[in-house]
Design a protein around this motif. Sequence first.
Motif, PDB file in Angstrom:
ATOM      1  N   GLY A   1     -10.446  -2.053 -33.550  1.00 28.70           N
ATOM      2  CA  GLY A   1     -11.186  -1.471 -33.916  1.00 28.70           C
ATOM      3  C   GLY A   1     -12.749  -1.645 -32.987  1.00 28.70           C
ATOM      4  N   MET A   2     -12.726  -2.334 -32.057  1.00 28.51           N
ATOM      5  CA  MET A   2     -14.214  -2.211 -30.635  1.00 28.51           C
ATOM      6  C   MET A   2     -14.239  -0.958 -30.740  1.00 28.51           C
ATOM      7  SD  MET A   2     -13.459  -5.581 -28.413  1.00 28.51           S
ATOM      8  CE  MET A   2     -11.755  -5.212 -28.620  1.00 28.51           C
TER       9      MET A   2
ATOM     10  N   GLY B   1     -19.313  -2.561 -28.567  1.00 26.71           N
ATOM     11  CA  GLY B   1     -18.009  -3.423 -28.007  1.00 26.71           C
ATOM     12  C   GLY B   1     -17.943  -4.574 -27.280  1.00 26.71           C
ATOM     13  N   ALA B   2     -18.716  -4.523 -26.730  1.00 24.94           N
ATOM     14  CA  ALA B   2     -19.071  -5.884 -26.344  1.00 24.94           C
ATOM     15  C   ALA B   2     -19.369  -7.781 -27.409  1.00 24.94           C
ATOM     16  CB  ALA B   2     -20.476  -6.268 -25.154  1.00 24.94           C
ATOM     17  N   VAL B   3     -19.969  -7.500 -27.205  1.00 28.97           N
ATOM     18  CA  VAL B   3     -20.747  -7.884 -28.270  1.00 28.97           C
ATOM     19  C   VAL B   3     -19.949  -8.106 -29.594  1.00 28.97           C
ATOM     20  CG1 VAL B   3     -22.977  -8.125 -31.016  1.00 28.97           C
ATOM     21  CG2 VAL B   3     -23.722  -7.722 -28.524  1.00 28.97           C
ATOM     22  N   PHE B   4     -18.735  -7.318 -30.211  1.00 30.39           N
ATOM     23  CA  PHE B   4     -17.595  -6.588 -31.497  1.00 30.39           C
ATOM     24  C   PHE B   4     -16.712  -7.746 -30.953  1.00 30.39           C
ATOM     25  CE2 PHE B   4     -14.737  -4.954 -34.398  1.00 30.39           C
ATOM     26  CZ  PHE B   4     -16.103  -5.780 -35.700  1.00 30.39           C
ATOM     27  N   SER B   5     -17.215  -8.174 -29.418  1.00 32.80           N
ATOM     28  CA  SER B   5     -15.472  -8.769 -29.020  1.00 32.80           C
ATOM     29  C   SER B   5     -15.622 -10.200 -28.616  1.00 32.80           C
ATOM     30  CB  SER B   5     -14.897  -8.457 -27.567  1.00 32.80           C
ATOM     31  OG  SER B   5     -16.077  -8.733 -26.482  1.00 32.80           O
TER      32      SER B   5
ATOM     33  N   SER C   1      -7.015  -8.905 -38.030  1.00 32.50           N
ATOM     34  CA  SER C   1      -8.531  -9.049 -38.407  1.00 32.50           C
ATOM     35  C   SER C   1      -9.616  -7.750 -37.959  1.00 32.50           C
ATOM     36  CB  SER C   1      -9.014 -10.276 -38.557  1.00 32.50           C
ATOM     37  OG  SER C   1      -8.085 -10.510 -39.434  1.00 32.50           O
ATOM     38  N   LEU C   2     -10.059  -8.605 -36.617  1.00 32.54           N
ATOM     39  CA  LEU C   2     -10.869  -7.389 -35.770  1.00 32.54           C
ATOM     40  C   LEU C   2     -10.981  -6.117 -36.078  1.00 32.54           C
ATOM     41  CD1 LEU C   2     -13.460  -7.880 -34.684  1.00 32.54           C
ATOM     42  CD2 LEU C   2     -12.131  -7.505 -32.382  1.00 32.54           C
ATOM     43  N   THR C   3      -9.894  -5.559 -35.984  1.00 26.03           N
ATOM     44  CA  THR C   3      -9.261  -3.766 -35.988  1.00 26.03           C
ATOM     45  C   THR C   3      -9.166  -3.708 -37.879  1.00 26.03           C
ATOM     46  OG1 THR C   3      -7.864  -3.736 -33.878  1.00 26.03           O
ATOM     47  CG2 THR C   3      -7.150  -2.314 -36.575  1.00 26.03           C
TER      48      THR C   3
ATOM     49  N   CYS D   1     -15.481  -1.899 -22.489  1.00 28.92           N
ATOM     50  CA  CYS D   1     -14.248  -0.709 -21.884  1.00 28.92           C
ATOM     51  C   CYS D   1     -14.211  -0.367 -22.949  1.00 28.92           C
ATOM     52  CB  CYS D   1     -13.227  -1.054 -21.490  1.00 28.92           C
ATOM     53  SG  CYS D   1     -13.395  -1.711 -19.725  1.00 28.92           S
ATOM     54  N   ALA D   2     -13.408  -1.368 -24.153  1.00 32.54           N
ATOM     55  CA  ALA D   2     -13.325  -0.464 -25.765  1.00 32.54           C
ATOM     56  C   ALA D   2     -14.755  -0.065 -26.206  1.00 32.54           C
ATOM     57  CB  ALA D   2     -12.879  -1.513 -26.765  1.00 32.54           C
ATOM     58  N   GLY D   3     -15.229  -0.006 -25.911  1.00 29.57           N
ATOM     59  CA  GLY D   3     -16.733   0.494 -26.882  1.00 29.57           C
ATOM     60  C   GLY D   3     -17.109   1.811 -25.916  1.00 29.57           C
ATOM     61  N   LEU D   4     -17.171   1.155 -24.132  1.00 32.08           N
ATOM     62  CA  LEU D   4     -17.569   3.225 -23.777  1.00 32.08           C
ATOM     63  C   LEU D   4     -16.301   3.910 -24.302  1.00 32.08           C
ATOM     64  CD1 LEU D   4     -18.286   4.980 -21.300  1.00 32.08           C
ATOM     65  CD2 LEU D   4     -16.590   2.777 -20.190  1.00 32.08           C
ATOM     66  N   ALA D   5     -14.846   3.659 -24.279  1.00 35.44           N
ATOM     67  CA  ALA D   5     -13.634   4.331 -24.942  1.00 35.44           C
ATOM     68  C   ALA D   5     -13.558   5.003 -26.005  1.00 35.44           C
ATOM     69  CB  ALA D   5     -12.198   3.866 -24.634  1.00 35.44           C
ATOM     70  N   GLY D   6     -14.874   4.154 -26.978  1.00 35.01           N
ATOM     71  CA  GLY D   6     -15.262   5.185 -28.075  1.00 35.01           C
ATOM     72  C   GLY D   6     -16.332   5.640 -27.512  1.00 35.01           C
ATOM     73  N   GLY D   7     -17.249   5.622 -27.511  1.00 33.24           N
ATOM     74  CA  GLY D   7     -18.220   6.565 -26.812  1.00 33.24           C
ATOM     75  C   GLY D   7     -17.687   7.854 -26.470  1.00 33.24           C
ATOM     76  N   HIS D   8     -16.522   7.516 -25.364  1.00 27.16           N
ATOM     77  CA  HIS D   8     -16.564   8.635 -24.943  1.00 27.16           C
ATOM     78  C   HIS D   8     -15.687   8.912 -26.399  1.00 27.16           C
ATOM     79  CE1 HIS D   8     -13.452  11.634 -23.588  1.00 27.16           C
ATOM     80  NE2 HIS D   8     -13.570  11.425 -22.359  1.00 27.16           N
ATOM     81  N   LEU D   9     -15.334   8.537 -27.090  1.00 30.65           N
ATOM     82  CA  LEU D   9     -14.459  10.211 -28.178  1.00 30.65           C
ATOM     83  C   LEU D   9     -15.407  10.922 -28.931  1.00 30.65           C
ATOM     84  CD1 LEU D   9     -11.767   7.549 -29.903  1.00 30.65           C
ATOM     85  CD2 LEU D   9     -11.212   9.426 -28.386  1.00 30.65           C
TER      86      LEU D   9
END
Length: 324
Positions: free
Chosen positions: A40-41, A70-74, A94-96, A197-205
């Motif tokens: 989700g993040m 990603g950080a705010v969502f976490s 639920s977050l996902t 980190c999850a947000g950064l990974a999503g940004g890379h996508l």
Amino acid sequence: MDIAINILMTVATAATPLLIAAIGELVVERSGVLNLGVEGMMIMGAVGGFGVGYLTGSPWIGLLAAIVVGAVFSLLFAFLTLTIATNQVATGLSLTLLGLGLSGMIGTSFVGLPGERLPNLYIPVLTDLPVVGKLLFGQDPVFYISIALTIGVAWFLFRTRTGLTLRSIGDSHTSAHALGIHVIRYRYLAVMFGGACAGLAGGHLSLVYTPQWVENMSAGRGWIALALVVFASWRPWRVLIGAYIFGLIWIGQLHVQAIDLQQFAGMPWIVYQPIALLKSVPTQFLSSLPYLATVVVLVLISRNKRLTMMNTPASLGQPFVPDR
């Protein structure tokens, strides 16, 4: 040779978001928190990064936005599990679900729009070196960030006092609290780092791997990242190796699907027949290979109880409420 180099570069590109997301989750789990909301993040980082990059015309600002999202969502997960002490597994799931639904709603207006792609690094002379030039000095900037993150996290966890404190919280939050360590504060910071980190990974996508917005473009990578942490026994360097193995599987199945048998028609039988056999495999099965590999890895790891128990943070997934 050029074909081999291009394949290796695409493997690195495919492995990068897995590595970044898994490294972030490794830090979270080392603190004793199990966050199943990585998917989700990641997808929220992807839509946030693409949207801001498109509106500002700067992929760098988009990448920064992906990290912040990603950080705010976490923080939502952190508040629910650390402050209110809800069940970590249910909250992560639920977050996902929230991330997948919310990203689809936000990204509706971005579907089909051209994205802003982060350019690959170019260093005169070094990038032009034969064979190793593009591989080492011609990747996208996030690739180098992922390697730096792996080195930094390994050093932080096993070479610093703060890293030792974080690991002690993951092993026994009650003992850490008795020693005067602020368990909740450390866990909040760890969860935010994992979300970034999850947000950064999503940004890379959405800014490098496929510079456009497609709904559900994370395609289960968050779950693979979670499996990578277990596969690596909570060790950063093993996460790096695992991410590239999964990246190779991901890209390998795509190249197998794209094989044109006519190009191999004149080759000896011993070369042509295995290629023809691979080509005859249904594309649906090939597309499922990364996920099948994830299941196989988890099954094999679960058979070794001693290894699993030896490295698993003892307080992983357990709620902690001070003075209760």
